[in-house]
Scaffold this active site. Structure first.
Site, short mmCIF file in Angstrom:
data_model
loop_
_atom_site.label_atom_id
_atom_site.label_comp_id
_atom_site.label_asym_id
_atom_site.label_seq_id
_atom_site.Cartn_x
_atom_site.Cartn_y
_atom_site.Cartn_z
N HIS A 236 0.87 -1.18 0.00
CA HIS A 236 0.00 0.00 0.00
C HIS A 236 0.90 1.22 0.00
CE1 HIS A 236 -3.03 2.88 1.14
NE2 HIS A 236 -3.97 1.96 1.13
N ARG A 258 -5.88 9.39 -1.47
CA ARG A 258 -5.43 9.62 -2.84
C ARG A 258 -6.62 9.72 -3.77
NH1 ARG A 258 -2.94 5.40 -4.93
NH2 ARG A 258 -3.40 4.04 -3.20
#
Ligand SMILES: Cc1cc2nc3c(=O)[nH]c(=O)nc-3n(C[C@H](O)[C@H](O)[C@H](O)COP(=O)(O)OP(=O)(O)OC[C@H]3O[C@@H](n4cnc5c(N)ncnc54)[C@H](O)[C@@H]3O)c2cc1C
Length: 572
Positions: A236, A258
């Site tokens: 991640h 994001r």
């Protein structure tokens, strides 16, 4: 040794284990069902840690075909398409069940429809959530429902070996250590579900809960079950980098940051530098996790880092108040570690998050060993080379329920099987090993060594020389563990003993990851070989034996759509 009988035995109480228990109970309330778990039911595992949410095609403008295509493309065309299809279609049923039957409340739009947010790698905003702490809502409701049905539970019971029947033809039960006393317990069962949740905690930076040490996969390996695509470990992009002194380092800051428009900045001469992602991919920060993690790793290798060797996550351009409102849990987590997520910069580093690989299984969750079922992160094939954020909890809940239904049907025609008593005795001898030797070795330094080997040589960027070295390092670590002796004889809650057992599992599974990574001589999804940077043939790997470390590559079967095609043409 205490011995118990149960019709259905479920290992693990994450989304997969609890859904399996509820579905098996609903299908056949007369069956005895036992959930056995290393921690406390409802308080352990990664489903509880789910932040961002759950992918499901609910909106009128969305479709299961679209969700399917995103999953296949995101997975580098390596997914088992029948499994992926089951995932996207049954996710719709499961989310309704979570809300309407099990009592979950997810965030809503002003018009009353379920709110769905953006996650990377998806062509539609389809991630259902409860703020940014979705897993707590899901696991609390599931646990309440399991308690309400008085389903039996064995908490703080660690599964240590899958025991086959005397003739080796099927599973007969599971051997446990009762962690509260250190005693052994053998549970005989007609059907067993492996749902211990994988979890790549062998890497220096990692996100999963501390109770996960790949025990299920290690037990499957010892039982001779084939593991698929073990080289596919997902990193991640945004793990917190808060210093070596805290376990918060490596914990994840959710994908939605994001998705909402957060920027990643590198560091130049000790100062925040440029937004680098547009140089690597047109989707910039919203590219899939593999692409973003690799770009971050490249910047880190170039030395364009923060003073602590990471990169920066910046959200302030989205408005302090909006960020605070939308990402309350993340803002608090960062504040606890001294960072201002809403208005400042947070130091981040890619962190090992999820294993796409796992036990090979059929769409009804059966495995090669009759009576043994698998679901959730212990299974392999659903996500191919890369899992989309939001497809993890969908996977565990969808297939957990499938396994519950399938086991209830299966045990109707099955009886208890006589266990292989010699195998039970051998497993006890294995666990007792560190009590029987005279003191030697340092577990702490072995764990640090494992972290570094996996991070440096079997991590985001790999090559033949590094993988060869890693395999030798892992073999040496395994030998070191085999000669390790515990300093004391205490058995109740002996965490050093459990650390040794954890490391034995992690090293076994790390060896499978390294061997599969060495065998795959191309780059695809989460697996990147600096010496073979191009995509090669569409093959999946199968790790077949821990004894001779053999890996075979098999062509992917395209049962629904071939590369270059799309299912979307068929959608009105
Ligand atoms: C921080 C974090 C955030 C995440 N966010 C998201 C997200 O937003 N969306 C998404 O889709 N996915 C997310 N994921 C991934 C998701 O959590 C997992 O894919 C999924 O929950 C795994 O479910 P599971 O039931 O297979 O395993 P888990 O929920 O991890 O449960 C495993 C269970 O097995 C037990 N166990 C382990 N070993 C043994 C043993 N030897 N004996 C007995 N029991 C054992 C554990 O104690 C635990 O109860 C996230 C993961 C993490 C770590």
């Amino acid at each position: 040794m205490r011995e118990l009988d149960t019709d259905i035995l479920i290992l693990g109480s994450g989304g997969a284990g609890l859904f399996a228990a509820l579905h098996a109970h609903k299908a056949a309330p007369e069956l005895s069902i036992t959930v056995a778990v290393k921690g406390l039911l409802g308080k352990c595992g990664c489903t509880r840690m789910v932040q961002g949410g759950y992918n499901v095609a609910l909106a009128r403008e969305d479709s299961v075909e679209r969700h399917f295509m995103d999953t296949i493309v995101g997975g580098g065309w390596l997914c088992d398409q029948d499994l992926a299809w089951k995932l996207v279609t049954l996710a719709v049923e499961r989310i309704r069940e979570l809300e309407n039957e099990l009592g979950c409340f997810f965030d809503r739009n002003p018009d009353g429809t379920i709110h769905q947010k953006a996650f990377a790698g998806q062509t539609f905003d389809r991630t259902v959530h409860k703020g940014d702490l979705t897993g707590i809502e899901i696991i609390n409701r599931l646990a309440e429902q399991v308690w309400a049905r008085r389903i039996a539970r064995l908490e703080e019971h660690r599964a240590v070996e899958l025991i086959k029947s005397k003739d080796g033809s099927a599973i007969a039960g599971v051997l446990f250590v009762d962690m509260r006393t250190g005693d052994y317990v053998f549970v005989r069962a007609k059907a067993v579900l492996l749902a211990t949740g994988g979890g790549p905690t062998m890497y220096k930076y990692h996100t999963p809960s501390g109770d996960k040490s790949c025990d299920g996969l290690a037990m499957a390996l010892r039982a001779g079950l084939p593991l698929r695509d073990m080289e596919m470990v997902q990193f991640h992009p945004t793990g917190l980098l808060a210093g070596a002194h805290t376990r918060m380092t490596g914990t994840v800051l959710e994908e939605g940051l994001r998705g909402a428009g957060g920027y990643l900045l590198n560091g130049l001469n000790g100062q925040p530098g440029e937004r680098f992602m547009p140089r690597y991919d047109p989707k910039a920060e919203r590219a899939t996790r593999d692409l973003v993690s690799r770009a971050m790793f490249t910047e880190i290798r170039k030395g364009n880092t923060t003073p602590h060797g990471g990169l920066y996550l910046s959200m302030s351009h989205l408005g302090r108040d909006d960020v605070k409102k939308q990402f309350k849990g993340m803002v608090e987590r960062c504040a606890d570690c001294g960072f201002d997520l809403a208005g400042g910069l947070v130091e981040v580093v890619p962190t090992a998050h999820y294993m796409m690989g796992g036990v090979e299984f059929a769409p009804d969750c059966t495995t090669e060993l009759p009576g043994l079922f698998v679901a959730g992160e212990d299974s392999g094939g659903v996500h191919g080379a890369n899992r989309l954020g939001g497809n993890g909890v969908a996977n565990s809940t969808v297939f957990g329920a499938v396994a519950g239904d399938a086991m209830a049907a299966w045990v109707k025609g099955a009886g208890y099987r006589e266990p292989d008593r010699a195998a039970i005795a051998a497993a006890v001898r294995f666990c007792e090993g560190p009590f029987t030797r005279s003191a030697s070795g340092n577990l702490e330094s072995m764990r640090e060594k494992l972290y570094d080997v996996m991070w440096e040589k079997v991590g985001i960027v790999r090559d033949a020389a590094g993988l060869l070295e890693a395999q030798a390092d892992l073999n040496a670590l395994d030998r070191g563990l085999d000669s390790y002796a515990l300093p004391g004889r205490e058995r109740a809650f002996n965490l050093t003993w459990h650390d040794w057992l954890n490391l034995k599992s992690l090293v076994a599974v790390s060896r499978a990851i390294a061997a599969a990574a060495a065998a795959r001589r191309d780059s695809r999804g989460a697996h990147f070989r600096a010496d073979f940077p191009e995509c090669g043939a569409l093959e999946h790997s199968t790790f077949t034996s821990i004894k001779d470390m053999s890996v075979s590559m098999k062509p992917v079967t395209f049962t629904r759509v071939k590369p270059g095609q799309t299912l979307l043409r068929d959608v009105a």
